[in-house]
Design a protein around this motif. Structure first.
Motif, short mmCIF file in Angstrom:
data_model
loop_
_atom_site.label_atom_id
_atom_site.label_comp_id
_atom_site.label_asym_id
_atom_site.label_seq_id
_atom_site.Cartn_x
_atom_site.Cartn_y
_atom_site.Cartn_z
N ILE A 45 0.82 -1.21 0.00
CA ILE A 45 0.00 0.00 0.00
C ILE A 45 0.86 1.26 0.00
O ILE A 45 0.62 2.20 -0.78
CB ILE A 45 -0.96 -0.01 1.21
N ASP A 46 1.85 1.32 0.87
CA ASP A 46 2.67 2.52 0.95
C ASP A 46 3.47 2.75 -0.32
O ASP A 46 3.63 3.89 -0.76
CB ASP A 46 3.61 2.43 2.15
N HIS A 47 3.99 1.69 -0.92
CA HIS A 47 4.72 1.87 -2.17
C HIS A 47 3.80 2.34 -3.29
O HIS A 47 4.13 3.24 -4.06
CB HIS A 47 5.42 0.57 -2.58
N ALA A 55 3.49 7.69 -7.65
CA ALA A 55 2.84 8.35 -6.52
C ALA A 55 3.60 9.61 -6.09
O ALA A 55 2.99 10.65 -5.82
CB ALA A 55 2.72 7.38 -5.35
N LYS A 56 4.91 9.53 -6.03
CA LYS A 56 5.71 10.69 -5.61
C LYS A 56 5.49 11.88 -6.54
O LYS A 56 5.33 13.02 -6.09
CB LYS A 56 7.18 10.32 -5.58
N LYS A 57 5.50 11.61 -7.85
CA LYS A 57 5.32 12.71 -8.81
C LYS A 57 3.91 13.31 -8.71
O LYS A 57 3.74 14.53 -8.82
CB LYS A 57 5.57 12.20 -10.21
N ILE A 58 2.91 12.45 -8.48
CA ILE A 58 1.53 12.94 -8.39
C ILE A 58 1.35 13.79 -7.14
O ILE A 58 0.81 14.91 -7.20
CB ILE A 58 0.54 11.75 -8.39
N TRP A 59 1.78 13.28 -5.99
CA TRP A 59 1.63 14.06 -4.75
C TRP A 59 2.42 15.36 -4.82
O TRP A 59 1.96 16.40 -4.34
CB TRP A 59 2.10 13.23 -3.55
N ASN A 69 2.81 18.23 3.59
CA ASN A 69 3.97 17.35 3.64
C ASN A 69 3.60 15.96 3.10
O ASN A 69 2.65 15.33 3.56
CB ASN A 69 4.48 17.24 5.07
N TYR A 70 4.36 15.49 2.13
CA TYR A 70 4.12 14.18 1.53
C TYR A 70 5.41 13.37 1.39
O TYR A 70 5.37 12.18 1.03
CB TYR A 70 3.50 14.34 0.14
N ARG A 71 6.54 13.95 1.68
CA ARG A 71 7.83 13.32 1.43
C ARG A 71 8.19 12.33 2.54
O ARG A 71 8.16 12.66 3.72
CB ARG A 71 8.94 14.37 1.32
N ASN A 72 8.53 11.13 2.11
CA ASN A 72 9.07 10.09 3.00
C ASN A 72 8.17 9.79 4.20
O ASN A 72 8.65 9.57 5.31
CB ASN A 72 10.47 10.49 3.49
N ILE A 73 6.88 9.81 3.97
CA ILE A 73 5.94 9.43 5.02
C ILE A 73 4.95 8.42 4.45
O ILE A 73 4.83 8.26 3.22
CB ILE A 73 5.17 10.65 5.59
N SER A 74 4.26 7.74 5.31
CA SER A 74 3.34 6.69 4.88
C SER A 74 2.11 7.27 4.19
O SER A 74 1.82 8.47 4.29
CB SER A 74 2.92 5.84 6.08
N ILE A 78 0.02 10.94 4.74
CA ILE A 78 -0.27 11.88 3.66
C ILE A 78 -1.75 12.27 3.67
O ILE A 78 -2.10 13.46 3.53
CB ILE A 78 0.11 11.28 2.29
N LEU A 79 -2.61 11.28 3.86
CA LEU A 79 -4.05 11.57 3.91
C LEU A 79 -4.37 12.48 5.10
O LEU A 79 -5.14 13.44 4.96
CB LEU A 79 -4.84 10.26 4.03
N LEU A 80 -3.81 12.18 6.25
CA LEU A 80 -4.06 13.00 7.44
C LEU A 80 -3.59 14.43 7.23
O LEU A 80 -4.27 15.39 7.61
CB LEU A 80 -3.39 12.39 8.67
N ASN A 81 -2.40 14.61 6.66
CA ASN A 81 -1.87 15.96 6.42
C ASN A 81 -2.76 16.75 5.46
O ASN A 81 -2.96 17.96 5.63
CB ASN A 81 -0.45 15.89 5.86
N SER A 82 -3.28 16.06 4.47
CA SER A 82 -4.14 16.73 3.50
C SER A 82 -5.50 17.07 4.10
O SER A 82 -6.00 18.19 3.96
CB SER A 82 -4.32 15.86 2.27
#
Length: 349
Positions: A45-47, A55-59, A69-74, A78-82
Protein backbone atom coordinates in the motif's frame (compact mmCIF):
# COMPACT_ATOMS: atom_id res chain seq x y z
CA UNK A 1 -13.27 6.84 -5.09
CA UNK A 2 -14.02 7.20 -1.40
CA UNK A 3 -14.67 3.47 -1.06
CA UNK A 4 -11.38 2.67 -2.75
CA UNK A 5 -9.55 5.05 -0.40
CA UNK A 6 -11.24 3.46 2.59
CA UNK A 7 -10.16 0.00 1.41
CA UNK A 8 -6.61 1.25 0.91
CA UNK A 9 -6.54 2.64 4.45
CA UNK A 10 -7.82 -0.68 5.78
CA UNK A 11 -5.30 -2.58 3.61
CA UNK A 12 -8.14 -4.39 1.85
CA UNK A 13 -6.94 -4.07 -1.75
CA UNK A 14 -5.81 -7.11 -3.71
CA UNK A 15 -2.23 -5.99 -4.20
CA UNK A 16 0.66 -8.43 -4.47
CA UNK A 17 1.71 -8.26 -0.81
CA UNK A 18 -1.86 -9.00 0.26
CA UNK A 19 -2.18 -11.91 -2.15
CA UNK A 20 1.17 -13.30 -1.03
CA UNK A 21 0.08 -13.13 2.62
CA UNK A 22 -2.62 -15.67 1.73
CA UNK A 23 0.06 -18.21 0.75
CA UNK A 24 -0.30 -17.68 -2.98
CA UNK A 25 2.99 -17.65 -4.84
CA UNK A 26 3.44 -14.47 -6.86
CA UNK A 27 6.38 -12.89 -8.60
CA UNK A 28 7.61 -9.66 -6.98
CA UNK A 29 7.21 -6.56 -9.08
CA UNK A 30 5.82 -3.04 -9.28
CA UNK A 31 3.00 -2.11 -11.61
CA UNK A 32 2.54 1.52 -10.62
CA UNK A 33 5.82 3.07 -11.75
CA UNK A 34 6.95 4.19 -15.15
CA UNK A 35 9.58 2.08 -16.85
CA UNK A 36 10.04 -1.60 -16.06
CA UNK A 37 7.26 -3.20 -14.13
CA UNK A 38 9.40 -5.95 -12.67
CA UNK A 39 11.79 -5.77 -9.76
CA UNK A 40 12.80 -7.26 -6.48
CA UNK A 41 10.28 -5.39 -4.34
CA UNK A 42 6.76 -6.69 -3.98
CA UNK A 43 4.17 -3.90 -4.12
CA UNK A 44 2.38 -2.80 -0.95
CA UNK A 45 0.00 0.00 0.00
CA UNK A 46 2.67 2.52 0.95
CA UNK A 47 4.72 1.87 -2.17
CA UNK A 48 1.70 2.04 -4.44
CA UNK A 49 0.17 5.21 -2.98
CA UNK A 50 3.12 7.01 -1.32
CA UNK A 51 6.67 5.84 -2.11
CA UNK A 52 6.41 4.67 -5.71
CA UNK A 53 7.73 6.71 -8.58
CA UNK A 54 4.28 7.54 -9.96
CA UNK A 55 2.84 8.35 -6.52
CA UNK A 56 5.71 10.69 -5.61
CA UNK A 57 5.32 12.71 -8.81
CA UNK A 58 1.53 12.94 -8.39
CA UNK A 59 1.63 14.06 -4.75
CA UNK A 60 4.43 16.51 -5.53
CA UNK A 61 2.43 18.12 -8.33
CA UNK A 62 -0.93 18.36 -6.58
CA UNK A 63 -0.33 18.73 -2.84
CA UNK A 64 3.11 20.32 -2.92
CA UNK A 65 1.69 23.77 -3.83
CA UNK A 66 -0.67 23.50 -0.83
CA UNK A 67 2.33 23.12 1.53
CA UNK A 68 1.16 19.64 2.53
CA UNK A 69 3.97 17.35 3.64
CA UNK A 70 4.12 14.18 1.53
CA UNK A 71 7.83 13.32 1.43
CA UNK A 72 9.07 10.09 3.00
CA UNK A 73 5.94 9.43 5.02
CA UNK A 74 3.34 6.69 4.88
CA UNK A 75 0.17 6.78 2.83
CA UNK A 76 -2.01 7.28 5.90
CA UNK A 77 0.05 10.27 7.07
CA UNK A 78 -0.27 11.88 3.66
CA UNK A 79 -4.05 11.57 3.91
CA UNK A 80 -4.06 13.00 7.44
CA UNK A 81 -1.87 15.96 6.42
CA UNK A 82 -4.14 16.73 3.50
CA UNK A 83 -7.44 16.35 5.35
CA UNK A 84 -6.19 18.38 8.34
CA UNK A 85 -4.94 21.32 6.29
CA UNK A 86 -5.49 24.59 8.16
CA UNK A 87 -6.64 27.34 5.83
CA UNK A 88 -9.13 30.19 5.81
CA UNK A 89 -9.73 29.77 2.08
CA UNK A 90 -12.85 27.61 1.53
CA UNK A 91 -11.67 26.44 -1.90
CA UNK A 92 -8.33 25.23 -0.51
CA UNK A 93 -10.11 23.53 2.39
CA UNK A 94 -12.46 21.77 -0.02
CA UNK A 95 -9.79 20.69 -2.51
CA UNK A 96 -7.56 19.32 0.25
CA UNK A 97 -10.44 17.02 1.23
CA UNK A 98 -11.40 15.74 -2.22
CA UNK A 99 -8.06 15.38 -3.97
CA UNK A 100 -6.61 12.41 -2.00
CA UNK A 101 -9.44 10.02 -3.05
CA UNK A 102 -9.12 11.24 -6.66
CA UNK A 103 -5.36 10.64 -6.63
CA UNK A 104 -5.82 7.18 -5.12
CA UNK A 105 -8.39 6.29 -7.76
CA UNK A 106 -6.19 7.36 -10.68
CA UNK A 107 -3.08 5.64 -9.28
CA UNK A 108 -5.11 2.46 -8.82
CA UNK A 109 -6.44 2.70 -12.39
CA UNK A 110 -2.90 3.11 -13.72
CA UNK A 111 -1.69 0.17 -11.65
CA UNK A 112 -4.51 -2.11 -12.84
CA UNK A 113 -4.00 -1.10 -16.48
CA UNK A 114 -0.33 -1.90 -16.16
CA UNK A 115 -0.88 -5.24 -14.44
CA UNK A 116 -3.83 -6.60 -16.38
CA UNK A 117 -3.60 -4.84 -19.77
CA UNK A 118 0.17 -4.28 -20.02
CA UNK A 119 -0.42 -0.54 -20.50
CA UNK A 120 2.43 1.30 -18.87
CA UNK A 121 1.31 4.23 -16.68
CA UNK A 122 2.06 7.73 -17.91
CA UNK A 123 2.33 10.69 -15.62
CA UNK A 124 0.68 12.99 -18.17
CA UNK A 125 -2.53 10.95 -18.48
CA UNK A 126 -2.80 10.44 -14.73
CA UNK A 127 -2.33 14.15 -14.01
CA UNK A 128 -4.86 15.12 -16.65
CA UNK A 129 -7.50 12.78 -15.23
CA UNK A 130 -6.93 14.02 -11.68
CA UNK A 131 -7.07 17.65 -12.77
CA UNK A 132 -10.26 17.13 -14.78
CA UNK A 133 -12.07 15.46 -11.88
CA UNK A 134 -10.85 18.02 -9.34
CA UNK A 135 -11.86 21.01 -11.47
CA UNK A 136 -15.27 19.52 -12.26
CA UNK A 137 -16.12 18.79 -8.62
CA UNK A 138 -14.78 22.14 -7.39
CA UNK A 139 -16.71 24.14 -9.97
CA UNK A 140 -19.91 22.32 -9.07
CA UNK A 141 -19.44 23.37 -5.45
CA UNK A 142 -18.17 26.91 -6.02
CA UNK A 143 -20.35 27.91 -8.91
CA UNK A 144 -19.45 31.60 -8.75
CA UNK A 145 -15.71 31.19 -8.27
CA UNK A 146 -13.39 32.20 -11.07
CA UNK A 147 -11.39 29.06 -11.80
CA UNK A 148 -9.57 28.46 -15.07
CA UNK A 149 -8.80 25.17 -16.79
CA UNK A 150 -5.33 24.66 -15.31
CA UNK A 151 -3.98 23.54 -11.97
CA UNK A 152 -2.12 26.86 -11.62
CA UNK A 153 -5.39 28.80 -11.89
CA UNK A 154 -6.94 26.63 -9.18
CA UNK A 155 -3.85 27.16 -7.02
CA UNK A 156 -4.23 30.93 -7.39
CA UNK A 157 -7.84 30.67 -6.24
CA UNK A 158 -6.71 28.62 -3.26
CA UNK A 159 -3.89 31.00 -2.33
CA UNK A 160 -6.04 34.11 -2.26
CA UNK A 161 -7.49 35.10 1.09
CA UNK A 162 -11.24 34.93 0.62
CA UNK A 163 -12.53 37.05 3.48
CA UNK A 164 -16.27 37.34 3.11
CA UNK A 165 -17.85 40.05 5.23
CA UNK A 166 -21.38 41.21 5.76
CA UNK A 167 -22.38 44.77 6.50
CA UNK A 168 -25.75 45.91 7.81
CA UNK A 169 -26.93 49.38 8.69
CA UNK A 170 -27.91 49.87 12.34
CA UNK A 171 -29.03 53.00 14.16
CA UNK A 172 -30.21 54.13 17.55
CA UNK A 173 -34.01 54.00 17.68
CA UNK A 174 -35.83 56.81 19.43
CA UNK A 175 -38.35 55.72 22.07
CA UNK A 176 -42.09 56.30 21.66
CA UNK A 177 -43.69 59.53 22.77
CA UNK A 178 -43.68 60.20 26.54
CA UNK A 179 -41.02 57.54 27.00
CA UNK A 180 -37.35 57.80 27.94
CA UNK A 181 -34.60 55.49 26.77
CA UNK A 182 -31.71 54.22 28.85
CA UNK A 183 -28.61 52.93 27.07
CA UNK A 184 -25.95 51.27 29.20
CA UNK A 185 -22.73 49.41 28.60
CA UNK A 186 -19.90 47.79 30.50
CA UNK A 187 -16.16 47.71 29.90
CA UNK A 188 -13.44 45.37 31.13
CA UNK A 189 -9.73 46.00 30.66
CA UNK A 190 -6.77 44.24 32.29
CA UNK A 191 -9.00 42.81 35.00
CA UNK A 192 -10.52 46.21 35.81
CA UNK A 193 -14.13 46.92 34.92
CA UNK A 194 -16.49 49.85 34.82
CA UNK A 195 -19.77 50.94 33.33
CA UNK A 196 -21.59 53.86 31.88
CA UNK A 197 -24.88 54.91 30.41
CA UNK A 198 -27.16 57.76 29.45
CA UNK A 199 -30.85 58.60 29.35
CA UNK A 200 -32.55 60.46 26.49
CA UNK A 201 -36.11 61.46 25.68
CA UNK A 202 -38.21 60.55 22.65
CA UNK A 203 -36.53 63.29 20.59
CA UNK A 204 -33.04 62.09 21.39
CA UNK A 205 -32.42 65.00 23.80
CA UNK A 206 -30.01 64.43 26.66
CA UNK A 207 -31.39 63.91 30.19
CA UNK A 208 -28.67 62.30 32.29
CA UNK A 209 -25.41 60.34 31.93
CA UNK A 210 -23.04 58.52 34.24
CA UNK A 211 -19.74 56.64 34.32
CA UNK A 212 -18.22 54.70 37.20
CA UNK A 213 -15.25 52.49 37.99
CA UNK A 214 -15.91 49.15 39.70
CA UNK A 215 -12.34 48.02 40.23
CA UNK A 216 -11.61 44.34 39.68
CA UNK A 217 -14.36 42.44 37.95
CA UNK A 218 -15.69 40.95 34.74
CA UNK A 219 -17.42 42.44 31.73
CA UNK A 220 -20.70 40.77 32.74
CA UNK A 221 -20.50 42.43 36.15
CA UNK A 222 -19.87 45.78 34.47
CA UNK A 223 -22.82 45.34 32.09
CA UNK A 224 -25.22 44.40 34.89
CA UNK A 225 -24.05 47.17 37.24
CA UNK A 226 -24.31 49.81 34.52
CA UNK A 227 -27.90 48.87 33.66
CA UNK A 228 -28.85 48.58 37.33
CA UNK A 229 -27.51 52.05 38.15
CA UNK A 230 -29.44 53.62 35.28
CA UNK A 231 -32.71 51.90 36.21
CA UNK A 232 -32.33 52.95 39.85
CA UNK A 233 -31.77 56.56 38.81
CA UNK A 234 -34.92 56.50 36.66
CA UNK A 235 -37.00 54.98 39.46
CA UNK A 236 -35.69 57.49 42.04
CA UNK A 237 -36.36 60.46 39.75
CA UNK A 238 -39.93 59.55 38.82
CA UNK A 239 -39.21 58.39 35.25
CA UNK A 240 -41.44 55.35 34.95
CA UNK A 241 -41.83 54.93 31.20
CA UNK A 242 -38.32 53.66 30.48
CA UNK A 243 -36.95 51.58 27.66
CA UNK A 244 -33.66 50.05 28.75
CA UNK A 245 -31.30 48.94 26.01
CA UNK A 246 -27.99 47.06 26.27
CA UNK A 247 -25.72 45.28 23.84
CA UNK A 248 -25.29 42.31 26.21
CA UNK A 249 -27.54 39.53 24.98
CA UNK A 250 -26.67 37.43 28.03
CA UNK A 251 -27.89 40.17 30.35
CA UNK A 252 -31.20 40.57 28.52
CA UNK A 253 -31.84 36.82 28.41
CA UNK A 254 -31.12 36.52 32.14
CA UNK A 255 -33.40 39.44 33.01
CA UNK A 256 -36.22 37.86 31.02
CA UNK A 257 -35.55 34.55 32.79
CA UNK A 258 -34.76 32.78 29.54
CA UNK A 259 -31.23 31.95 30.67
CA UNK A 260 -29.83 31.15 34.08
CA UNK A 261 -27.62 34.04 35.26
CA UNK A 262 -23.95 33.51 36.17
CA UNK A 263 -23.61 33.31 39.94
CA UNK A 264 -21.31 36.36 40.06
CA UNK A 265 -24.07 38.67 38.81
CA UNK A 266 -27.09 36.80 40.19
CA UNK A 267 -27.66 39.51 42.82
CA UNK A 268 -27.60 42.35 40.27
CA UNK A 269 -29.91 40.41 37.93
CA UNK A 270 -32.41 39.92 40.76
CA UNK A 271 -32.40 43.65 41.57
CA UNK A 272 -32.93 44.53 37.91
CA UNK A 273 -35.82 42.08 37.67
CA UNK A 274 -37.43 43.63 40.74
CA UNK A 275 -37.13 47.13 39.27
CA UNK A 276 -38.56 45.99 35.96
CA UNK A 277 -41.55 44.35 37.62
CA UNK A 278 -42.23 47.19 40.06
CA UNK A 279 -41.95 50.03 37.51
CA UNK A 280 -42.96 48.35 34.26
CA UNK A 281 -39.61 48.99 32.59
CA UNK A 282 -38.88 47.36 29.23
CA UNK A 283 -35.44 45.85 28.56
CA UNK A 284 -34.17 44.87 25.12
CA UNK A 285 -30.97 44.01 23.29
CA UNK A 286 -29.43 45.91 20.40
CA UNK A 287 -26.10 45.89 18.57
CA UNK A 288 -23.10 47.64 20.10
CA UNK A 289 -22.66 49.72 16.92
CA UNK A 290 -25.93 51.49 17.87
CA UNK A 291 -24.82 51.86 21.49
CA UNK A 292 -21.73 53.99 20.96
CA UNK A 293 -22.38 56.83 23.46
CA UNK A 294 -22.83 54.32 26.31
CA UNK A 295 -19.80 52.38 25.14
CA UNK A 296 -17.72 55.57 25.23
CA UNK A 297 -18.93 56.45 28.72
CA UNK A 298 -18.04 52.93 29.89
CA UNK A 299 -14.52 53.29 28.49
CA UNK A 300 -14.13 56.60 30.41
CA UNK A 301 -14.63 54.66 33.64
CA UNK A 302 -11.06 53.34 33.44
CA UNK A 303 -9.66 56.86 33.84
CA UNK A 304 -11.88 57.87 36.77
CA UNK A 305 -12.36 56.85 40.38
CA UNK A 306 -15.82 56.35 41.83
CA UNK A 307 -18.92 57.63 40.08
CA UNK A 308 -18.99 60.55 37.66
CA UNK A 309 -22.41 61.97 36.75
CA UNK A 310 -23.40 64.43 34.03
CA UNK A 311 -26.57 66.42 34.64
CA UNK A 312 -26.10 68.77 31.70
CA UNK A 313 -25.29 68.11 28.07
CA UNK A 314 -22.60 70.79 28.10
CA UNK A 315 -20.47 68.95 30.68
CA UNK A 316 -20.57 65.62 28.86
CA UNK A 317 -17.21 64.75 27.26
CA UNK A 318 -16.93 66.18 23.79
CA UNK A 319 -16.54 62.81 22.04
CA UNK A 320 -19.71 61.54 23.69
CA UNK A 321 -21.65 64.68 22.74
CA UNK A 322 -20.80 64.07 19.10
CA UNK A 323 -22.08 60.50 19.26
CA UNK A 324 -25.29 61.65 20.97
CA UNK A 325 -25.90 64.14 18.18
CA UNK A 326 -25.34 61.47 15.53
CA UNK A 327 -28.02 59.34 17.19
CA UNK A 328 -30.34 62.33 17.48
CA UNK A 329 -29.96 63.03 13.77
CA UNK A 330 -30.79 59.37 13.07
CA UNK A 331 -27.51 58.72 11.26
CA UNK A 332 -26.66 55.02 10.85
CA UNK A 333 -23.63 52.99 11.83
CA UNK A 334 -22.48 49.88 10.03
CA UNK A 335 -22.12 46.49 11.63
CA UNK A 336 -19.40 44.60 9.74
CA UNK A 337 -18.82 40.96 10.55
CA UNK A 338 -16.84 38.18 8.83
CA UNK A 339 -18.97 35.51 7.25
CA UNK A 340 -18.07 31.89 7.85
CA UNK A 341 -16.79 30.19 4.68
CA UNK A 342 -19.63 28.79 2.67
CA UNK A 343 -19.95 26.86 -0.53
CA UNK A 344 -20.29 30.10 -2.50
CA UNK A 345 -17.27 32.31 -3.13
CA UNK A 346 -18.09 35.52 -4.90
CA UNK A 347 -15.45 36.64 -7.35
CA UNK A 348 -12.20 35.86 -5.54
CA UNK A 349 -9.42 38.21 -6.65
Amino acid sequence: MSFLTWRAIQDRLSIDSKVASLGISIEPGCYCCEGDITGNTRENIDHLFAYGGLAKKIWSFFVGPLSINYRNISFKLILLNSWNLKTSNPIAAFVSKIIPPIICWEIWKSRCSSKHEAIKPTIYVTKSNILFSTLQITRNKFTKARIGNSWSSLCRAMENAVNQKSAISVRWIKPPSMMAKLNSDGSSKDGQCGGGGLIRDNQGNFIFAYSFNLGQGTSNMAEASALLYGLKWCANNGINLVWGETDSLLLVKCIKREWKPPWKIAKEIQQIQNLVEENGFNISHWFREANKPADKLASFSHSTNGIQVFNSFSVVPRSVRGLINLDKWNLPSFRIRPVKPSLLVYDPP
